[in-house]
Design a protein around this motif. Structure first.
Motif, short mmCIF file in Angstrom:
data_model
loop_
_atom_site.label_atom_id
_atom_site.label_comp_id
_atom_site.label_asym_id
_atom_site.label_seq_id
_atom_site.Cartn_x
_atom_site.Cartn_y
_atom_site.Cartn_z
N ARG A 280 -25.78 -8.45 40.71
CA ARG A 280 -26.47 -9.33 41.61
C ARG A 280 -27.79 -9.29 40.95
O ARG A 280 -28.50 -10.12 40.93
CB ARG A 280 -26.68 -8.72 42.92
N ASN A 281 -28.25 -8.12 40.35
CA ASN A 281 -29.60 -7.87 39.76
C ASN A 281 -29.38 -8.77 38.36
O ASN A 281 -30.50 -9.54 38.03
CB ASN A 281 -29.99 -6.43 39.10
N ALA A 282 -28.44 -8.96 37.70
CA ALA A 282 -28.01 -9.92 36.73
C ALA A 282 -28.29 -11.37 36.93
O ALA A 282 -28.91 -12.20 36.39
CB ALA A 282 -26.80 -9.65 36.12
N LEU A 283 -27.95 -11.66 38.15
CA LEU A 283 -27.96 -13.14 38.84
C LEU A 283 -29.47 -13.21 39.03
O LEU A 283 -30.13 -14.30 38.38
CB LEU A 283 -27.10 -13.19 40.05
N THR A 284 -30.29 -12.37 39.67
CA THR A 284 -31.70 -12.53 39.87
C THR A 284 -32.38 -12.51 38.45
O THR A 284 -33.33 -13.37 38.24
CB THR A 284 -32.27 -11.13 40.48
N ALA A 285 -31.93 -11.62 37.27
CA ALA A 285 -32.52 -12.04 36.22
C ALA A 285 -32.42 -13.51 35.39
O ALA A 285 -33.31 -13.89 34.99
CB ALA A 285 -32.13 -10.71 35.28
N HIS A 286 -31.11 -13.98 35.60
CA HIS A 286 -30.92 -15.14 35.21
C HIS A 286 -31.99 -16.04 35.76
O HIS A 286 -32.52 -16.89 35.10
CB HIS A 286 -29.64 -15.49 35.45
N ARG A 287 -32.01 -15.99 37.11
CA ARG A 287 -33.06 -17.01 37.82
C ARG A 287 -34.30 -16.72 37.36
O ARG A 287 -35.00 -17.89 37.11
CB ARG A 287 -32.78 -16.70 39.33
N ARG A 288 -34.85 -15.77 37.17
CA ARG A 288 -36.07 -15.37 36.68
C ARG A 288 -36.30 -15.75 35.46
O ARG A 288 -37.72 -16.23 35.10
CB ARG A 288 -36.72 -13.81 36.93
N GLN A 289 -35.40 -15.75 34.42
CA GLN A 289 -35.64 -16.15 33.31
C GLN A 289 -35.75 -17.59 33.05
O GLN A 289 -36.50 -18.33 32.43
CB GLN A 289 -34.42 -15.59 32.13
N VAL A 290 -34.81 -18.20 33.93
CA VAL A 290 -34.89 -19.96 34.05
C VAL A 290 -36.23 -20.10 34.34
O VAL A 290 -37.04 -21.13 33.91
CB VAL A 290 -33.88 -20.44 34.83
N ALA A 291 -36.74 -19.57 35.43
CA ALA A 291 -38.36 -19.77 36.22
C ALA A 291 -39.37 -19.36 35.11
O ALA A 291 -40.15 -20.13 34.94
CB ALA A 291 -38.48 -18.96 37.35
N ALA A 292 -39.07 -18.73 34.13
CA ALA A 292 -40.14 -18.20 33.17
C ALA A 292 -40.05 -19.25 32.06
O ALA A 292 -40.87 -19.07 31.09
CB ALA A 292 -39.86 -16.83 32.69
N GLY A 293 -39.10 -19.97 31.92
CA GLY A 293 -39.11 -21.09 30.76
C GLY A 293 -38.15 -20.37 29.71
O GLY A 293 -38.49 -21.02 28.30
N TRP A 294 -37.66 -19.21 29.82
CA TRP A 294 -37.01 -18.46 28.67
C TRP A 294 -35.43 -19.45 28.24
O TRP A 294 -35.19 -19.34 26.83
CB TRP A 294 -36.59 -17.17 29.15
N LEU A 295 -34.93 -19.84 29.13
CA LEU A 295 -33.61 -20.66 28.89
C LEU A 295 -33.77 -22.29 28.72
O LEU A 295 -34.36 -22.70 29.62
CB LEU A 295 -32.56 -20.11 29.85
#
Length: 300
Positions: A280-295
């Motif tokens: 679940r933390n991995a899912l959260t990390a993905h969402r936050r990386q998207v929000a940060a413009g990393w992906l």
């Protein structure tokens, strides 16, 4: 045929499978707009005691639909070598999250390496920044065991606001984060530790007792209010009179289950849910990386 299951027992494996199914559905949806990277598990030197944890994590990652890579660095790797490699993983957009397996060799300062993992790739929730965020009610990337304990409280169906909780144990990665996470949801939390004068005085009035001390069968039925929920985080290896090694929790499960309304077994309770929290933390990390413009978004 009658259902013979003891409904006082909170089945951690059942909770794990439910969570992983939910996580997979959300990751499948997320992967349609942005690429989902892989989890990288790092072991420093070979360690048989780590292998079972890595297998469980790899199995859960497969169930959640997450790519999982296991790497083993040489046992003689220096602190600076490890930090350089972690920095490279931080910069690699194909890496979703980094898992640092423990124990590490004696010459490695584990907290320094945990600090080197970028907070947005810290799927274990062990970076001091991740733990510090909990004070500000940002609990989305919390330490996995602490998050699992809170999830087990949720599994009882008890309402969090105003819930009387006693946390026995005040470690930096379990007891303290659990207390802050429950307070963020409105619970009233008392934290007991080795200097508490009478743990039983506190635990006997609690709606929920959570234990993470590392002492086999520390908690008996005389310490629990009838109908309370008991969440046992302890894992203790004990050799019995016949020389057989047994895994016991901090709670005397067989005795306490006669008093408790809910109780987690050891093994098979908090442990499986801890692995689900990693996903679940991995899912959260993905969402936050998207929000940060990393992906970069996938073109339609």
């Amino acid at each position: 045929m009658a259902d013979r299951r003891d409904h006082r027992i909170i089945d951690g494996k059942a909770v794990q499978h439910r969570l992983l199914a939910e996580i997979r559905a959300e990751l499948d949806a997320a992967a349609k707009t942005h690429p989902v990277g892989r989890l990288v598990s790092i072991s420093i030197g070979p360690s048989p005691e780590i292998e079972v944890y890595v297998r469980n994590q790899a199995r859960a990652a497969a169930e959640a639909g997450l790519p999982f890579e296991q790497v083993v660095w040489p046992a003689e790797a220096t602190q600076e070598d490890c930090k350089r490699k972690i920095a490279a993983l931080n910069d690699d957009p194909s890496v979703l999250g980094i898992i640092l397996q423990r124990p590490v060799p004696a010459h490695i300062h584990v907290r320094s390496l945990q600090s080197a993992i970028h907070p947005l790739k810290d799927v274990e929730g062990m970076n001091p920044a991740s733990i510090g965020n909990i004070v500000y009610n940002d609990i989305a990337l919390a330490p996995c065991t602490a998050a699992a304990a809170v999830e087990m409280v949720r599994a009882t169906g008890l309402s969090m606001p105003g819930l009387e909780v006693v946390m026995i144990g005040h470690s930096e990665i379990v007891g303290k984060p659990v207390a802050f996470m429950l307070m963020a949801e409105g619970a009233t939390v008392t934290v007991c530790h080795h200097m508490t004068r009478s743990v039983a005085m506190h635990s006997r009035r609690a709606d929920v007792v959570i234990v993470a001390v590392g002492k086999a069968h520390l908690i008996g039925p005389e310490m629990i209010k009838p109908g309370a929920a008991v969440i046992d985080i302890g894992i203790n290896q004990v050799t019995d009179a016949a020389g057989k090694v047994r895994i016991l929790g901090d709670v005397d499960t067989e005795a306490v289950r006669e008093v408790a309304g809910w109780i987690t077994p050891v093994p098979g309770g908090v442990g499986p849910v801890t692995v689900a929290m990693l996903m679940r933390n991995a899912l959260t990390a993905h969402r936050r990386q998207v929000a940060a413009g990393w992906l970069e978004a996938i073109e339609a």
